[in-house]
Design an enzyme around this catalytic site. Structure first.
Site, short mmCIF file in Angstrom:
data_model
loop_
_atom_site.label_atom_id
_atom_site.label_comp_id
_atom_site.label_asym_id
_atom_site.label_seq_id
_atom_site.Cartn_x
_atom_site.Cartn_y
_atom_site.Cartn_z
N TYR A 112 0.83 -1.20 0.00
CA TYR A 112 0.00 0.00 0.00
C TYR A 112 0.86 1.24 0.00
CZ TYR A 112 0.93 0.89 4.99
OH TYR A 112 1.53 1.19 6.18
N LYS A 119 6.62 -1.93 2.01
CA LYS A 119 5.40 -1.35 2.58
C LYS A 119 4.23 -2.30 2.34
CE LYS A 119 3.13 3.16 3.11
NZ LYS A 119 3.52 3.35 4.53
N GLU A 174 11.74 2.73 14.49
CA GLU A 174 10.80 3.70 13.93
C GLU A 174 9.50 3.63 14.70
OE1 GLU A 174 9.87 2.71 9.88
OE2 GLU A 174 9.58 0.59 10.34
N LEU A 193 10.96 1.41 7.37
CA LEU A 193 10.41 1.83 6.09
C LEU A 193 11.00 3.20 5.77
CD1 LEU A 193 8.29 1.33 3.81
CD2 LEU A 193 6.77 2.80 5.13
#
Length: 285
Positions: free
Chosen positions: A33, A149, A182, A207
């Site tokens: 996505y 992702k 993250e 990411l």
């Protein structure tokens, strides 16, 4: 006005927008996505998002379902039909519909495409940025390819819920060495006492956010010192500033980590300046 979704070639009212129960995105989280910021009805950094989309699809060996130009038409039309001025557009592509089997479906199985768009609370986001937000730390228990992702986000969901239950906006993943990787839906940053802006280098453990990429350009333009490296939770507690970045939040100052204030407990000068200047360096289409 009813929201509109694009589903496999058709624009449908959200209540009628459905996917097959044997879609591999539903059965296996077998898909990817992208989320793109919408500002003034226009897409922010669409080219970069499309490049990352193609990389994610390639890593999972899912065919690109249409040309980037055609996907661009779909995204812009989805934004237009939903009358989004300030918000996000969401694009999801899965390996398609096939009889449930872990192995890839037969060659020629068409990928499935879904796109939605919605407005966000602009005034609320500005208030949050002015006040700063809180984050909590959680153990990073994700798979080793979060640079893709993919829609496999269950650890992120649980992390975000843990944050909400503690009254925080975001959760920071921390590996077994005590290093922040993250956020559950953002990249994590600190500003050290001597003024260095630190964020983890882009590898398989994070990411590579599109907003992160643009912020690197803003930092360079401002002549700020950047260190792309892991930082520990202890370093974060001692930092002058902290902030998170994502397409839906841009640059959001962090004023509290695990209940402890960051710096003086107020949004820092660096984060505030980066947020103000961000769109001067982003691509708008």
């Amino acid at each position: 006005m009813s929201r509109i979704a694009y589903v496999n070639g058709r624009y449908l009212p959200l209540a009628a927008a459905m996917v097959n129960v044997e879609d591999r995105g539903y059965q296996f989280s077998d898909g990817v996505y992208e989320v793109c910021e919408v500002r003034g009805g226009r897409l922010i950094d669409e080219r970069r998002h499309m490049e990352r989309l193609q990389r994610s699809l390639s890593e999972l060996r899912i065919a690109m379902p249409m040309s980037p130009a055609s996907l661009s038409v779909v995204l812009h039309e989805t934004v237009r039909r939903n009358r989004v001025r300030w918000g996000i557009v969401y694009l999801q592509i899965t390996r398609g519909v096939a009889r449930r089997d872990h192995a890839f479906p037969p060659a020629g199985t068409a990928p499935s495409i879904v796109a939605t768009a919605r407005n966000l609370n602009f005034a609320g986001a500005e208030r949050a940025a002015a006040e700063g937000v809180s984050v909590v730390s959680v153990l990073d228990n994700r798979w080793e390819r979060v640079d893709i992702k993919s829609v496999s986000l269950l650890p992120n969901v649980l992390a975000k819920q843990a944050a909400r239950e503690q009254g925080a906006r975001e959760a920071w993943f921390v590996d077994r060495e005590g290093r922040v990787t993250e956020g559950s839906s953002s990249n994590a940053w600190i500003v050290t006492r001597d003024g260095a802006v630190v964020t983890r280098h882009a590898d398989h453990a994070i990411l590579e956010g599109i907003t992160r990429t643009v912020v690197l350009k803003v930092l360079a333009a401002h002549g700020l010192r950047l260190e792309e490296r892991p930082f520990t939770l202890d370093e974060a507690h001692l930092a002058r500033e902290a902030f998170i970045t994502s397409a839906s939040q841009i640059v959001m100052p962090v004023v509290k980590i695990d209940g402890r204030p960051v710096g003086n407990g107020s949004p820092g000068l660096v984060a505030t300046a980066l947020r103000q200047d961000f769109h001067r360096y982003a691509e708008i289409t």
